[in-house]
Every structure is written in C-alpha cells, then in structure tokens.
Design a protein around this motif. Structure first.
Motif, PDB file in Angstrom:
ATOM      1  N   THR A 392     108.093  45.672  96.447  1.00  0.00           N
ATOM      2  CA  THR A 392     108.803  46.007  97.755  1.00  0.00           C
ATOM      3  C   THR A 392     110.198  45.251  97.741  1.00  0.00           C
ATOM      4  OG1 THR A 392     106.646  46.774  99.089  1.00  0.00           O
ATOM      5  CG2 THR A 392     108.911  46.608 100.341  1.00  0.00           C
ATOM      6  N   PRO A 393     111.404  45.957  97.553  1.00  0.00           N
ATOM      7  CA  PRO A 393     112.399  45.166  97.659  1.00  0.00           C
ATOM      8  C   PRO A 393     112.724  44.323  98.768  1.00  0.00           C
ATOM      9  CG  PRO A 393     112.905  47.489  97.166  1.00  0.00           C
ATOM     10  CD  PRO A 393     111.439  47.364  97.365  1.00  0.00           C
ATOM     11  N   GLY A 394     112.939  42.897  98.392  1.00  0.00           N
ATOM     12  CA  GLY A 394     113.116  41.978  99.568  1.00  0.00           C
ATOM     13  C   GLY A 394     111.802  41.663 100.310  1.00  0.00           C
ATOM     14  N   HIS A 437     108.427  39.849  90.086  1.00  0.00           N
ATOM     15  CA  HIS A 437     109.275  38.635  90.642  1.00  0.00           C
ATOM     16  C   HIS A 437     110.380  38.909  91.511  1.00  0.00           C
ATOM     17  CE1 HIS A 437     110.365  34.172  89.148  1.00  0.00           C
ATOM     18  NE2 HIS A 437     110.130  34.237  90.682  1.00  0.00           N
ATOM     19  N   GLN A 438     111.150  40.099  91.500  1.00  0.00           N
ATOM     20  CA  GLN A 438     112.268  40.752  92.028  1.00  0.00           C
ATOM     21  C   GLN A 438     111.704  40.367  93.625  1.00  0.00           C
ATOM     22  OE1 GLN A 438     115.282  41.140  91.207  1.00  0.00           O
ATOM     23  NE2 GLN A 438     114.732  40.672  89.034  1.00  0.00           N
ATOM     24  N   PRO A 439     111.194  40.929  94.414  1.00  0.00           N
ATOM     25  CA  PRO A 439     110.826  40.917  95.629  1.00  0.00           C
ATOM     26  C   PRO A 439     111.257  39.353  96.227  1.00  0.00           C
ATOM     27  CG  PRO A 439     109.331  42.577  94.888  1.00  0.00           C
ATOM     28  CD  PRO A 439     109.750  41.669  93.510  1.00  0.00           C
ATOM     29  N   PHE A 440     110.548  38.724  95.674  1.00  0.00           N
ATOM     30  CA  PHE A 440     110.648  37.203  96.033  1.00  0.00           C
ATOM     31  C   PHE A 440     111.980  36.821  95.765  1.00  0.00           C
ATOM     32  CE2 PHE A 440     110.036  32.823  95.442  1.00  0.00           C
ATOM     33  CZ  PHE A 440     109.517  32.092  96.728  1.00  0.00           C
ATOM     34  N   LEU A 441     112.723  36.992  94.706  1.00  0.00           N
ATOM     35  CA  LEU A 441     114.179  36.382  94.518  1.00  0.00           C
ATOM     36  C   LEU A 441     115.038  37.272  95.645  1.00  0.00           C
ATOM     37  CD1 LEU A 441     114.008  36.714  90.586  1.00  0.00           C
ATOM     38  CD2 LEU A 441     113.427  34.797  92.023  1.00  0.00           C
ATOM     39  N   GLN A 442     114.743  38.424  95.678  1.00  0.00           N
ATOM     40  CA  GLN A 442     115.689  38.953  96.535  1.00  0.00           C
ATOM     41  C   GLN A 442     115.592  38.602  98.163  1.00  0.00           C
ATOM     42  OE1 GLN A 442     113.810  43.032  95.788  1.00  0.00           O
ATOM     43  NE2 GLN A 442     115.420  43.438  94.327  1.00  0.00           N
ATOM     44  N   PHE A 443     114.236  38.251  98.327  1.00  0.00           N
ATOM     45  CA  PHE A 443     113.736  37.504  99.556  1.00  0.00           C
ATOM     46  C   PHE A 443     114.742  36.219 100.009  1.00  0.00           C
ATOM     47  CE2 PHE A 443     111.019  34.715 101.959  1.00  0.00           C
ATOM     48  CZ  PHE A 443     111.187  35.144 103.189  1.00  0.00           C
ATOM     49  N   GLY A 496     113.805  25.953 100.625  1.00  0.00           N
ATOM     50  CA  GLY A 496     114.842  26.330 100.074  1.00  0.00           C
ATOM     51  C   GLY A 496     114.985  25.807  98.666  1.00  0.00           C
ATOM     52  N   THR A 497     114.824  24.404  98.562  1.00  0.00           N
ATOM     53  CA  THR A 497     115.086  23.761  97.333  1.00  0.00           C
ATOM     54  C   THR A 497     114.054  24.237  96.416  1.00  0.00           C
ATOM     55  OG1 THR A 497     115.673  22.106  99.035  1.00  0.00           O
ATOM     56  CG2 THR A 497     115.363  21.201  96.640  1.00  0.00           C
ATOM     57  N   TRP A 498     112.658  24.075  96.992  1.00  0.00           N
ATOM     58  CA  TRP A 498     111.504  24.541  95.719  1.00  0.00           C
ATOM     59  C   TRP A 498     111.917  25.888  95.264  1.00  0.00           C
ATOM     60  CZ3 TRP A 498     105.797  22.726  96.834  1.00  0.00           C
ATOM     61  CH2 TRP A 498     104.999  23.328  95.975  1.00  0.00           C
ATOM     62  N   ALA A 499     111.889  26.830  96.380  1.00  0.00           N
ATOM     63  CA  ALA A 499     112.130  28.047  95.828  1.00  0.00           C
ATOM     64  C   ALA A 499     113.204  28.668  95.120  1.00  0.00           C
ATOM     65  CB  ALA A 499     112.055  29.164  97.279  1.00  0.00           C
ATOM     66  N   SER A 500     114.275  27.924  94.988  1.00  0.00           N
ATOM     67  CA  SER A 500     115.617  28.096  94.532  1.00  0.00           C
ATOM     68  C   SER A 500     115.047  28.072  92.795  1.00  0.00           C
ATOM     69  CB  SER A 500     116.637  27.112  94.755  1.00  0.00           C
ATOM     70  OG  SER A 500     116.840  27.678  95.946  1.00  0.00           O
ATOM     71  N   ALA A 501     114.446  27.112  92.534  1.00  0.00           N
ATOM     72  CA  ALA A 501     113.938  26.994  91.318  1.00  0.00           C
ATOM     73  C   ALA A 501     113.465  28.388  90.620  1.00  0.00           C
ATOM     74  CB  ALA A 501     112.649  26.240  90.938  1.00  0.00           C
ATOM     75  N   HIS A 502     112.909  29.249  91.203  1.00  0.00           N
ATOM     76  CA  HIS A 502     112.479  30.500  90.973  1.00  0.00           C
ATOM     77  C   HIS A 502     113.904  31.205  90.233  1.00  0.00           C
ATOM     78  CE1 HIS A 502     108.046  30.861  91.923  1.00  0.00           C
ATOM     79  NE2 HIS A 502     108.527  29.942  92.602  1.00  0.00           N
ATOM     80  N   LEU A 503     114.912  31.119  90.818  1.00  0.00           N
ATOM     81  CA  LEU A 503     116.140  31.813  90.395  1.00  0.00           C
ATOM     82  C   LEU A 503     116.417  31.311  89.002  1.00  0.00           C
ATOM     83  CD1 LEU A 503     117.869  31.335  93.834  1.00  0.00           C
ATOM     84  CD2 LEU A 503     117.230  33.623  92.760  1.00  0.00           C
ATOM     85  N   TRP A 504     116.227  30.036  88.724  1.00  0.00           N
ATOM     86  CA  TRP A 504     116.801  29.494  87.547  1.00  0.00           C
ATOM     87  C   TRP A 504     115.706  30.000  86.387  1.00  0.00           C
ATOM     88  CZ3 TRP A 504     120.466  28.444  84.250  1.00  0.00           C
ATOM     89  CH2 TRP A 504     120.290  27.547  83.322  1.00  0.00           C
ATOM     90  N   GLU A 505     114.386  29.956  86.918  1.00  0.00           N
ATOM     91  CA  GLU A 505     113.085  30.185  85.800  1.00  0.00           C
ATOM     92  C   GLU A 505     113.333  31.767  85.456  1.00  0.00           C
ATOM     93  OE1 GLU A 505     109.830  28.292  85.108  1.00  0.00           O
ATOM     94  OE2 GLU A 505     111.779  27.603  84.744  1.00  0.00           O
ATOM     95  N   HIS A 506     113.598  32.662  86.206  1.00  0.00           N
ATOM     96  CA  HIS A 506     113.934  34.078  85.885  1.00  0.00           C
ATOM     97  C   HIS A 506     114.966  34.290  84.904  1.00  0.00           C
ATOM     98  CE1 HIS A 506     114.085  38.301  86.400  1.00  0.00           C
ATOM     99  NE2 HIS A 506     115.501  38.221  86.433  1.00  0.00           N
ATOM    100  N   TYR A 507     116.171  33.511  85.063  1.00  0.00           N
ATOM    101  CA  TYR A 507     117.159  33.359  84.039  1.00  0.00           C
ATOM    102  C   TYR A 507     116.796  32.729  82.756  1.00  0.00           C
ATOM    103  CZ  TYR A 507     120.929  32.077  81.254  1.00  0.00           C
ATOM    104  OH  TYR A 507     121.873  31.822  79.888  1.00  0.00           O
TER     105      TYR A 507
END
Length: 815
Positions: A392-394, A437-443, A496-507
């Motif tokens: 589900t987006p977001g 993974h996208q719903p979490f990254l969009q969230f 936010g500090t922890w969760a932002s690592a998921h953005l880099w991992e996705h890349y």
C-alpha cells in the motif's frame, strides 16, 4: 490421526487421518567444481510449501492469514461456523496529526541539558517529560465475516492448509454424506477477498453469511448484496494506558469511513436475504465476493471531509470481480503473487522429517528433532507475509502486519520506530522483495514532513526528527500524553536517524541513482541536519547527544542512582555515525552538496567513540554503568554491527568482539522480535552455530495466548507460524527470515561473502535469488560447507568480487 467431529453431540471420536499427499524432497546432484567460477544454473528444487492442520482453528494464533498488501483476512476454517476477521491497512483511529501540538515545548530543553551537565539525572528525567506530546493512534479491525453452514454436521474427515506457493487457503470437510471444499484468496490485481465453495453432492451446499464489527456500523441486505458501512474511532488510546472513560471515542462526523460489499454468485441454488444476512440453499458450487474500501486519502487529508468515496470504490471493485469470475481471479492472483514469491527458492539438505501437521512439526522440532523443511517453510513464510502485508503506497506493514482483531490492539499495532517498524523490512532487499520496501520508504517522506515541525517546536532544531511511535498519520512527536510517559521510550529521538538507513540500503541493493538523488538523499540529509544540530560537546570536546536514552532500558550509576536519561548514549551515537557515513557515501556519488558533506565529515571524526567496559562488553552508557536489566530485550547499542554496517570483525575487531561479549552477557532467552535481531547479530559475527541455535529457539512452539498452557514470557512461534513476542508481533517473523538470508549471503561495497555463517546443520543446500548490495542476485549450490555451483546476475555490473571457500575471486555476472 483422522479426527471425527460430531457437532452438537457430546462425544469426539478419533479415527484415521484424512490422507494428505506426502511432500517428496527431490535433490538434484550438481557436479562439484573446486573453483566455483562457472556460470551454472543449479535450478533449486523446493518442496511444496504448506502450513496444514487436521483440526479447525480455535484461536487467532492457529488461524491462517491472507492478504493482498492492503486488505487482510484471517481464516479459522470452522465446520459449522467459519469465522474470518477482515482488515484494511488504511483503517486507523484518528485523523491528520497536528504536528504543531506543543509550539513552545523547545523552551524546556535548556533546563534538561543543564541538569545533565550537573549530573543530576533524576532531575533531568523529570524535566524531560515536559518534552512529550500525544500518543499515536491505533490500527482498527474492520469486521468479522461469519459463514454458518447447513451441511451434514457429522464430519468424519477434516483438512486445512495455507499454500504459500500460491497464497491460497483451503479447507476440506468430509461427512458420511458429502464432501465440501473451500478456497480463500485475497487478490491484489482485483482488490477483493474471494471464497469459493464446492459440494461433491449436487445441491447440498448451503450457508448463511453475516457481518459483525466492533466499530460503529450499520448493515443492510437487498438483491443478493450485503452491505456494511462504518467509521473508525476518532480516538483510540494505547492498550497499555490506564483505562479511562474516554479511551475509545466515536464521532459520526469525524474519522475514517469503511464500506464492505458482500455478494454470493452461484449457477444453482437459491439466494435469500434478511436485513443483515445472505443465505444460499440447494447449491453445488458458489463464490462469495467481499470488497472492502476506506476513505483514507493520505496522511495529511481529513478522511471525513477530504476522504475518498469508499462506497463507490468498494462497489466498483465488486462489480469488476464478479464479472471476472472465480477462475480468472484465481489465475490473476496466482500470477501476480508468484511474480514476487518465486524469485527466491531454498533447499536445505538433511534428514527427511515426517509430514506432520504444522503445529505437530513445531512440537517435534522443539524436542530437538531435525526438520529442514520447517526451517525453509518459516523463511519463506516471512517472505509470504511481507508480500501479503506491504503493498500500500505510503502505508507500511505495522506491528501485526495487516492482521488485527482488537479495538485496542497490543501497543496500538502502530509503527514502533525504536526497532519494530524497521525490523519488518530487514528482509525486503536481501530476499528480493524490493517493491515491498516501497511503502516504508514512502512513509519516511511523510514522516519527514511532520518531523520538520516536531524538530522546530520540540527542540528548535533544523531538519526533521521522529520518535518512539508513529501511525498512519505520520505522527513524529515524542509520545507520553504530555508528561505521563516513561522517558526510556517516550523521549527517544532517533527514529528518523535509524529509519533513514533504509533509504541508503535500498540504493545499495538496487543501484537506482535517480531514487537516491530525488527521494532518498533529501530525507537522509534532513535527518542528518537534525543530528548535526542535536550534538553538543562533552568535557573532552567530543560530540555527544543530550538528553539521551537507550530504548526501554535503564542504568544504575556508580552511586546507585537508577534512571534512563543521560547524555552520550552509545545507541544514539551508533545510529548517528551510520547515518553520517551514509550521507558521505551518497555525496561521493551525487557530488551536489559538498559543503554539507564536509560538515558531516568533521562531526563524524569528532563523535565520542565506542567504549569497552570492564567486563569486555560494549558500553551502553557514556560511563561504564550497570544495566537495570542486564538481559534486557533491546540491544540498541549494537546497532552498528546490525542492522548497521560500520562495525565488522574485519575492520573494527575490538568493537565487534565487545558486541559479542554483550550478547553473551545478555543470553539467548528473549522475546520474539529480539531473537530475530540477535540471530542477525550472531550471523554478522560469523558464528553460524550460535545463529542457528537461536533460529531453532525462535521456532520454539508457543501455544495460543488464551490457553495459557505452558505459557512463558519469552518468544517463539505460534501454531500458525506467526511470531510470539508474546503476544503476536510480526517483526519476529521478518527478522528471522532476514537472518536466514544473512547466514547464507552477506555483502558490502567491496565484496560479497557466501556462506559467512553457515551452521553444520545446513552443510549442503541450494538457494536461488538472494540479493546482495551492488545489485547482484545470487544462485548457488553448496556441499559440505563449500560452494560448488554459482551464478551471479546483475544488470549493472559485469563482474563481482566474491569471498567463497576461503578465497576472494572475481566472478563474471550474467544479465
């Protein structure tokens, strides 16, 4: 053993079990190659993956869960009455959060820091409560579907399964006069829940359909339709808050709306209805279509005033589904689901185990018996759950994925950002489910928007911040109901500090440079900007955080003071260190923010370093203080080892070994999600035997909560393979599945390591489709702990550096 059910009678007679096709394991012997460089497709053969039982579910923890990533169904498979819980991931209490709820809160921060500078920890702990806001909202149950059957109640044979190869549940009942078969699926392409029923005896199928809900709702039936309309509460307090008169508040003018349409289609038989039910009689075959929708229209839109037209959506979905029919819906569903699920296959060689019902397999396994099929099933069940709950987006999967039947679910079934929400997504990239993974990254984009206001109003800081809890409305403030929460969890500002690592991992896993530039980096930068401003200097001139907590744990000072609020906690600095490293690495690619990268590099080089305590452990606190609970379930200060990547045996052996000592002190007995985390930590320490020991413990049989039979407070697995925190939390399933992949393949920016933590129990096997950082996909076979066949796919890199069988080699990839 076959079970006979006599409904309405006083006896339960045991006979011979319904025959079930025995799962045959086929092993294809691959030629042994000493170099393992050849491009060979091992074509792994994975046995059919099914959870199955010879009795209906009595409790939720025995039921079968289905989902399409937004709508969920929990199937009990009853004989006279089948109970099915219905959920929609977008149905929550509340409405868009007022992020500016406490515009002057930041004025309290200097006093907290002053108390900490004076080392008056009790005063600081009291003052920091002034930096708290509202609680999160709660995930709501949509309703319960009840199927009341008219069939012969004298059932002589019963069989129930969840086929995770196809995401279809089945129930088969045999009586002395008839056989009834049911199939259940929740379709993503067609956005409907469908039940197909078939009677062996012509004209003998009959049932009544009813709908119930804990929410404020109405039902009506006409022209072979059953319709339910309702609203979620505008407020639902967390279940752990002391019960108040207004813990649940409904307001007909506010809150998220829902609609459910139910229709029966049959080529024979007679359909009738009352005001609140549909009934079918004298049929041979029938399909029940259930279409659900809510008015949720985004985290920042009022669902009552700016919401979607949920009635029109549900009606449109139903009309389309009925026009397609059961066969076409099933075909489309299986094709869609297998697009993702079939990417990975795993075969663990070992002694074959008897084909027992899943609950009996778990009990047998708990006695120490070998069961490679169960170990594979649990791994793939984790992937099944992510596909079923995160599309589900977001709106990411929550604490219970998508399956909840409580009005006040445990911990609000929210997004707990100090581990649980992130652990849900540890398996997304390495088990080849990047789309999930996208719903979490969009969230995170939503969270960064509200988080900017929170950073300004609570701390007078730039960037964005998130705390212990969030919800569908992207709430980012410290929780605690404005001063009632324990700071050990309420005031933790590193979400936010922890969760932002998921953005880099996705890349790293996808190498999607456009995603990095346009979506990931701006969010990462905002989180780092907050951290940069949040840091202050200690007496030695090193950068630390103040105030600081280590999630849900506490300390005992040298003078015996017990508390949880201090400065310079290791967990904070570990997460900030990881984020800063990610930002610097991103700038080496993007090269568009050099001044900020320079400031981050300067701060990184001046962070207060890790400290090893007198026991050889990694210090959790700024000083070498004792823990209030030495065996505490959280191990947040080990973040740099996992899920972080900057602590390794190879590059930081002193810190890695201190982390190992910490794990030894904590022991292995802990909650479900914590076991999932610790398995990954042991895998990163390359200790396959200890990781495997804890994996077995994660699969420890735990009876349903309501039975309280041999009930413990430590984690394991329920009869339906859902994680027992206890109670049910889905993060243990996801963490455990991620750990299997971590034991088989690890990767970094420099190389891929194969079988880094392989236990003796898994000395031979085959895996297909695991992902590695650098956009690599791994197929391999191994025998006696050595890789014998290997194929690496990549659309972006012609070669890969691979550490296998004790040597680093360059392997050509295929597209």
């Amino acid at each position: 053993m076959r079970k006979v059910f006599i409904i309405g009678c006083l006896s339960l007679i045991s006979l011979v079990v319904l025959s079930q096709k025995k799962v045959t394991k086929v092993v294809k012997k691959a030629p042994i190659k000493t170099t393992a460089k050849a491009v060979v497709n091992p074509t792994p053969i994975q046995a059919p993956l099914k959870l199955w039982y010879d009795v209906p579910a009595q409790y939720f923890e025995e039921s079968l869960v289905l989902g399409n990533g937004q709508q969920g169904a929990t199937v009990f498979g009853g004989i006279s009455t089948d109970k099915i819980y219905l959920n929609d991931l977008t149905l929550w209490s509340g409405e868009p959060v007022n992020a500016n709820m406490s515009p002057n809160a930041y004025k309290n921060l200097p006093a907290v820091r002053e108390a900490l500078a004076e080392k008056n920890y009790k005063k600081a702990q009291s003052l920091v409560k002034k930096l708290q806001g509202k609680f999160s909202e709660s995930y709501a149950p949509l309703g319960t579907l009840l199927l009341e059957f008219n069939d012969d109640p004298f059932v002589s044979d019963y069989y129930r399964e969840l086929d995770i190869d196809q995401a279809i549940a089945k129930v088969k009942t045999e009586s002395y006069t008839n056989t009834i078969e049911r199939e259940y699926l929740v379709s993503n392409p067609d956005k409907v829940f469908v039940i197909h029923l078939k009677s062996k005896k012509p004209g003998a199928l009959g049932f009544t359909v009813r709908f119930e809900s804990l929410l404020l709702h109405t039902t009506s039936a006409s022209n072979n339709f059953l319709q339910a309309n309702g609203i979620a509460p505008v407020k639902a307090e967390p279940n752990y808050v002391e019960k108040k008169r207004n813990a649940i508040i409904f307001d007909k003018k506010r809150g998220t709306r829902f609609t459910a349409y139910i229709q029966i289609k049959t080529n024979s038989g007679k359909i009738t209805n009352t005001d609140s039910s549909l009934s079918l009689a004298n049929a041979t075959e029938a399909t029940i279509y259930i279409s659900m929708a809510t008015s949720f229209n985004g985290y920042d839109k009022d669902p009552a005033k700016q919401g979607l037209n949920q009635t029109t959506i549900a009606q449109t979905q139903l009309t389309k589904a009925v026009s397609l029919g059961w066969d076409e819906i099933k075909k489309r569903h299986v094709k869609d689901y297998q697009t993702y699920f079939n990417r990975v296959a795993l075969k663990l060689e070992g002694d074959p185990s008897p084909n027992l019902p899943t609950n009996e397999r778990l009990k047998r396994y708990a006695k120490g018996e070998s069961d490679p099929y169960l170990e594979t099933l649990y791994f793939q069940f984790g992937r099944y759950l992510l596909i079923s709950s995160s599309r589900t987006p977001g709106v990411p999967a929550n604490l219970q994925g998508i399956w909840n039947h409580y009005l006040q679910p445990p911990w609000s079934s929210n997004y707990t950002m100090n581990i649980n929400a992130e652990e849900n997504y540890w398996l997304a990239e390495n088990t080849n489910l990047t789309e999930m993974h996208q719903p979490f990254l969009q969230f995170l984009n939503n969270l960064s928007t509200t988080g900017k206001i929170t950073a300004k109003t609570f701390y007078n800081m730039p960037g964005w911040v998130s705390h212990h809890n969030s919800d569908i409305w992207a709430m980012s403030n410290p929780v605690g109901n404005f001063g009632e929460g324990d700071p050990s969890w309420a005031n933790w500002p590193m979400g936010g500090t922890w969760a932002s690592a998921h953005l880099w991992e996705h890349y790293l896993f996808t190498q999607d440079a456009q995603f990095l530039k346009q979506k990931a980096y701006p969010i990462m930068r905002g989180a780092a900007e907050f951290c940069l401003a949040w840091l202050i200097k200690d007496s030695a001139g090193k950068l630390i955080t103040s105030p600081s907590t280590s999630p849900e744990n506490g300390f005992i000072t040298f003078t015996g003071v017990k508390g949880n609020t201090l400065f310079g906690g290791t967990a904070d600095l570990s997460m900030i260190r990881e984020l800063f490293l990610d930002v610097i690495a991103a700038q080496k690619i993007l090269k568009n923010d050099s001044a900020f990268a320079t400031s981050i590099t300067t701060a990184l080089n001046n962070l207060h370093p890790y400290q090893v305590g007198k026991a050889g452990n990694l210090q959790e606190w700024y000083y070498d203080w004792a823990d209030s609970e030495p065996k505490h379930r959280h191990q947040s200060h080990l973040y740099g080892l996992y899920p972080g990547t900057h602590v390794t045996l190879e590059k930081t052996p002193l810190i890695a070994n201190a982390a190992k000592k910490t794990l030894e002190i904590k022991g292995d007995e802990t909650t479900g999600w914590s076991k999932g985390w610790r398995i990954n930590l042991w895998a990163r320490l390359k200790d396959g035997e200890h990781a495997y020991k804890m994996y077995r413990e994660l699969l420890k049989f735990v009876p349903p909560d309501e039975t309280k039979e041999n009930y413990t407070k430590m984690g394991g697995t329920y009869p339906n393979l859902l994680d027992a925190h206890p109670p049910f939390q889905i993060d243990g399933n996801f963490g455990g599945a991620a750990a299997v992949a971590e034991m088989l393949v690890q990767s970094n920016a420099e190389y891929i390591e194969l079988l880094p933590a392989i236990p003796k129990a898994w000395q031979s096997g085959t895996v297909k489709g695991l992902k590695a950082r650098g956009n690599y996909e791994i197929d391999m076979t191994w025998r006696k702990g050595q890789v014998t066949n290997l194929k690496i796919k990549s659309s972006t890199n012609p070669t890969a550096s691979v550490l296998m069988n004790g040597k680093t080699q360059t392997v050509k990839t295929v597209k």
